[in-house]
Scaffold this motif. Structure first.
Motif, short mmCIF file in Angstrom:
data_model
loop_
_atom_site.label_atom_id
_atom_site.label_comp_id
_atom_site.label_asym_id
_atom_site.label_seq_id
_atom_site.Cartn_x
_atom_site.Cartn_y
_atom_site.Cartn_z
N TRP A 226 -8.86 0.96 4.84
CA TRP A 226 -7.45 0.92 4.41
C TRP A 226 -6.74 2.23 4.73
CZ3 TRP A 226 -4.71 -3.13 3.59
CH2 TRP A 226 -5.26 -4.29 3.06
N GLU A 227 -7.46 3.33 4.64
CA GLU A 227 -6.88 4.63 4.97
C GLU A 227 -6.50 4.68 6.44
OE1 GLU A 227 -8.82 8.97 5.23
OE2 GLU A 227 -8.78 8.17 3.18
N ARG B 72 0.81 -1.22 0.00
CA ARG B 72 0.00 0.00 0.00
C ARG B 72 0.84 1.27 0.00
NH1 ARG B 72 -5.80 0.18 -0.53
NH2 ARG B 72 -6.22 -2.03 -0.86
N GLN C 55 -12.16 -6.39 1.07
CA GLN C 55 -12.68 -5.11 0.58
C GLN C 55 -11.51 -4.20 0.18
OE1 GLN C 55 -16.04 -3.57 3.19
NE2 GLN C 55 -15.21 -5.17 4.52
N PRO C 56 -10.91 -4.42 -0.98
CA PRO C 56 -9.71 -3.67 -1.38
C PRO C 56 -9.92 -2.16 -1.48
CG PRO C 56 -10.57 -4.97 -3.21
CD PRO C 56 -11.30 -5.42 -2.00
N ASP C 57 -11.17 -1.71 -1.62
CA ASP C 57 -11.43 -0.27 -1.73
C ASP C 57 -12.07 0.30 -0.47
OD1 ASP C 57 -10.51 -0.19 -4.41
OD2 ASP C 57 -12.43 -0.98 -5.09
N ALA C 58 -12.04 -0.45 0.62
CA ALA C 58 -12.69 0.00 1.86
C ALA C 58 -11.99 1.22 2.44
CB ALA C 58 -12.69 -1.12 2.89
N LYS C 59 -12.77 2.10 3.06
CA LYS C 59 -12.23 3.29 3.72
C LYS C 59 -11.26 2.91 4.84
CE LYS C 59 -12.45 7.85 4.47
NZ LYS C 59 -11.99 8.84 3.47
#
Length: 289
Positions: A85-86, A40, A79-83
């Motif tokens: 991750w931020e 990431r 969930q590769p686009d989940a919030k």
């Protein structure tokens, strides 16, 4: 309570490498975390960072009502686009900074820009909580006077929480008072009442700085060069040499032919990239083609 390994009987003791905590962090979990933060953000987490990883990510697990890091990681990976991750990335980035840190760079910045006739554009690529880009903006104001209003400091960072603090521009007075009195009076507003003990960056400084989220590993950067100066200090130490070389290669077209690149005190780019040559103490220019 001694921590259990995932997938073992509850009566078994965890290995000595386990951290005795209320949440379960296995060796496999730690390996997954290291792999994900590298993918990431390019950050290389050493083995001895295990305690740090536990303490920082534990807050995220508790926020979601989880007790095992494996469950948290599985949820993320589904969930590769989940919030989230931020939040994961924010938790594992380091924001050690100060006003006019590595002070020898700022007179060099002033000397480089003082004869510029047009607007000066500076990119601060690891803005953290704002102390570095605001120090750059103060230097522009001190050096260029009224002409500084035409100039810009683009301040980027991967950590969105740090950028939020940076935009607010409010700092403990004990931190601000480490600067000389002239700078404190000129560039800060001291708080009163419930703001007592705090100081805010004055508008003349903050108006010069634009804060943007940016991941140096992203295929596209949401900024346009070329810049007169790039600050890339104390961030390359978290990357491996291949990642450092790739970033430096992308920096080259972002810098004007006579531009300068500032590195951190423990960083040496001379043996990593042919794009830059050392000009002085942690100061680089573009290498001749």
């Amino acid at each position: 309570m001694t921590q259990q390994r995932e997938g073992t009987d509850a009566s078994q003791w965890a290995s000595s490498s386990q951290i005795e905590r209320d949440l379960v962090l296995t060796d496999a979990d730690f390996t997954r975390i290291r792999e994900q933060i590298y993918l990431r953000a390019g950050i290389v987490l050493a083995e001895h960072k295990r305690e740090m990883v536990y303490s920082r990510l534990a807050k995220r697990l508790r926020h979601h009502g989880l007790t095992r890091f494996s469950d948290y990681l599985s949820r993320l990976e589904r969930q590769p686009d989940a919030k989230e991750w931020e939040a994961f990335t924010n938790a594992l980035t380091t924001n050690l900074t100060a006003f006019f840190r590595e002070a020898h760079h700022f007179p060099l910045l002033a000397e480089h820009i003082k004869h510029k006739t047009g607007p000066v554009n500076v990119w601060c690529s690891a803005a953290s909580t704002g102390e570095e880009p605001y120090s750059i903006a103060m230097t522009l104001l001190e050096t260029l006077g009224p002409k500084a209003s035409q100039s810009k400091v683009v301040a980027t960072d991967i950590d969105t929480e740090a950028l939020q603090k940076a935009r607010a521009g409010v700092y403990p007075l004990e931190q601000v008072n480490k600067l000389d009195e002239v700078r404190v009076k000129r560039f800060f507003q001291k708080g009163a009442g419930r703001r007592l003990g705090l100081a805010r960056i004055r508008p003349e400084v903050s108006e010069l700085v634009e804060f943007l989220p940016l991941n140096l590993l992203a295929p596209q950067w949401p900024i346009k060069g070329p810049f007169d100066v790039i600050f890339c200090r104390n961030i390359m130490i978290y990357f491996d040499k291949d990642t450092q070389a790739k970033i430096l290669k992308r920096f080259a077209p972002m810098l004007k032919p006579d531009g300068i690149l500032f590195a951190g005190h423990s960083e040496n780019f001379s043996y990593i990239s042919s794009e830059f040559k050392l000009r002085g103490q942690t100061v680089y220019t573009l290498a001749p083609k």
